[in-house]
Design an enzyme around this catalytic site. Structure first.
Site, short mmCIF file in Angstrom:
data_model
loop_
_atom_site.label_atom_id
_atom_site.label_comp_id
_atom_site.label_asym_id
_atom_site.label_seq_id
_atom_site.Cartn_x
_atom_site.Cartn_y
_atom_site.Cartn_z
N THR A 157 1.37 54.77 -12.16
CA THR A 157 1.04 55.90 -11.27
C THR A 157 0.91 57.21 -12.00
O THR A 157 0.49 58.21 -11.43
CB THR A 157 2.10 56.03 -10.16
OG1 THR A 157 3.39 56.16 -10.75
CG2 THR A 157 2.07 54.83 -9.22
N GLY A 186 12.94 58.05 -6.69
CA GLY A 186 13.92 58.44 -7.69
C GLY A 186 14.53 59.79 -7.41
O GLY A 186 15.46 59.93 -6.61
N ARG A 187 14.00 60.81 -8.06
CA ARG A 187 14.63 62.12 -8.05
C ARG A 187 14.83 62.76 -6.68
O ARG A 187 15.83 63.47 -6.50
CB ARG A 187 13.86 63.06 -8.99
CG ARG A 187 14.16 62.77 -10.45
CD ARG A 187 13.10 63.28 -11.42
NE ARG A 187 11.91 62.44 -11.37
CZ ARG A 187 10.95 62.47 -12.31
NH1 ARG A 187 11.06 63.29 -13.33
NH2 ARG A 187 9.90 61.68 -12.21
N ASP A 229 3.91 40.32 -23.13
CA ASP A 229 3.98 39.69 -24.44
C ASP A 229 3.26 38.35 -24.33
O ASP A 229 2.61 38.07 -23.32
CB ASP A 229 5.45 39.52 -24.87
CG ASP A 229 5.64 39.60 -26.37
OD1 ASP A 229 4.92 38.88 -27.10
OD2 ASP A 229 6.50 40.38 -26.83
N ILE A 230 3.41 37.50 -25.34
CA ILE A 230 2.80 36.18 -25.26
C ILE A 230 3.48 35.39 -24.14
O ILE A 230 4.62 35.67 -23.77
CB ILE A 230 2.89 35.44 -26.60
CG1 ILE A 230 4.35 35.19 -27.00
CG2 ILE A 230 2.16 36.22 -27.69
CD1 ILE A 230 4.50 34.30 -28.24
N ASP A 264 13.15 46.54 -13.74
CA ASP A 264 11.82 47.09 -14.01
C ASP A 264 11.61 47.24 -15.51
O ASP A 264 11.63 48.34 -16.06
CB ASP A 264 11.71 48.45 -13.30
CG ASP A 264 10.38 49.15 -13.55
OD1 ASP A 264 9.38 48.46 -13.80
OD2 ASP A 264 10.36 50.40 -13.50
N LYS A 275 16.65 50.19 -8.62
CA LYS A 275 15.79 49.81 -9.74
C LYS A 275 16.44 50.24 -11.04
O LYS A 275 16.87 51.38 -11.19
CB LYS A 275 14.42 50.48 -9.61
CG LYS A 275 13.47 50.16 -10.76
CD LYS A 275 12.11 50.81 -10.56
CE LYS A 275 12.09 52.28 -10.94
NZ LYS A 275 12.21 52.48 -12.43
N LYS A 304 8.90 45.53 -17.07
CA LYS A 304 7.45 45.39 -17.30
C LYS A 304 7.14 44.50 -18.50
O LYS A 304 6.45 44.91 -19.44
CB LYS A 304 6.81 46.78 -17.49
CG LYS A 304 7.02 47.74 -16.33
CD LYS A 304 6.36 49.08 -16.62
CE LYS A 304 6.55 50.08 -15.49
NZ LYS A 304 7.96 50.54 -15.38
#
Length: 235
Positions: free
Chosen positions: A123, A213-214, A69-70, A64, A37, A66
């Site tokens: 989240t 992730g981490r 907008d219009i 990713d 990602k 996100k």
């Protein structure tokens, strides 16, 4: 590294502040064992060139960003993402039906298109956070409403907390893909996530893909950490 063809569930979040660190991790991972990602910080630093390098290295990339907008702007952004060869792209379900439909229709015209999923409720948000921005009810209730909007617009699935996965799977069926951040192995710290679950529990609840992730990227041996989580969820 193995080159056996797989359909890995784990999406490694390349949440790094620079391209060099992300590239160094990519060189330690097997694209047959995970997807990756690329989010807002890394994309802003590394740009489309980093996405292209990851795709060229054989990784299925979840872009990713996100988009929110219009409708016309979001459709154009999704088309640009598809031109990069990404595997999946996301938009915010709160952009509304017209925006979601515009994104889906734009990608549907392509011979090969990325999966299109919608973000429901981040989240990091709990009920008190939603109340503060004028959204009454629980995160679970809000997620179900927004997921219904996404399905009605023809999207492939949603990004959701693993805690909502079971309810979403029950309501929307097996073909609706569930992408779950907020996944932490049992001994890992929750950090900035509030609605979390272990990898095995997330899969048992109905998650298709786990964003991690981490626990992988900060591990001394990222490939070994990935392998341990993959073994826990059966791939």
């Amino acid at each position: 590294m193995s080159s056996e063809p797989t359909d890995p569930r784990i999406i490694v979040a390349l949440d790094f502040p620079d391209s060099a660190a992300a590239q160094a991790l990519l060189e330690r991972l097997d694209p047959a064992r995970c997807r990756v990602k690329i989010g807002k910080e890394l994309f802003t630093r590394g740009g489309p060139a980093l996405v292209t390098r990851a795709v060229d290295a054989g990784f299925a990339v979840f872009l990713d960003l996100k988009f929110h907008d219009i409708p016309n702007t979001v459709a154009g952004a999704c088309a640009a993402a598809a031109d990069l060869g990404v595997w999946m792209v996301n938009v915010h379900a709160q952009g509304g039906s017209a925006m979601l439909s515009a994104a889906r229709e734009c990608l549907a015209r392509r011979r090969e298109r990325p999966l299109l999923v919608a973000v429901t409720v981040l989240t990091s948000l709990g009920a008190e956070d939603l109340a503060a921005i004028g959204c009454p009810g629980t995160p679970g209730e809000r997620v179900l409403d927004l997921a219904g909007l996404a399905q009605a617009a023809g999207l492939d699935g949603v990004v959701c907390s693993p805690q909502e996965a079971a309810a979403l799977r029950t309501r929307f069926g097996a073909g609706f893909r569930l992408v779950t951040p907020g996944v932490r192995p049992a001994r890992a710290a929750a950090e900035d996530q509030k609605r979390i679950m272990t990898p095995a529990d997330a899969v048992a609840a109905g998650a298709d893909y786990l964003v991690v992730g981490r626990p992988i990227t900060a591990a001394p041996e990222p490939a070994a950490a990935l392998a341990a989580i993959a073994a826990e969820v059966g791939g």
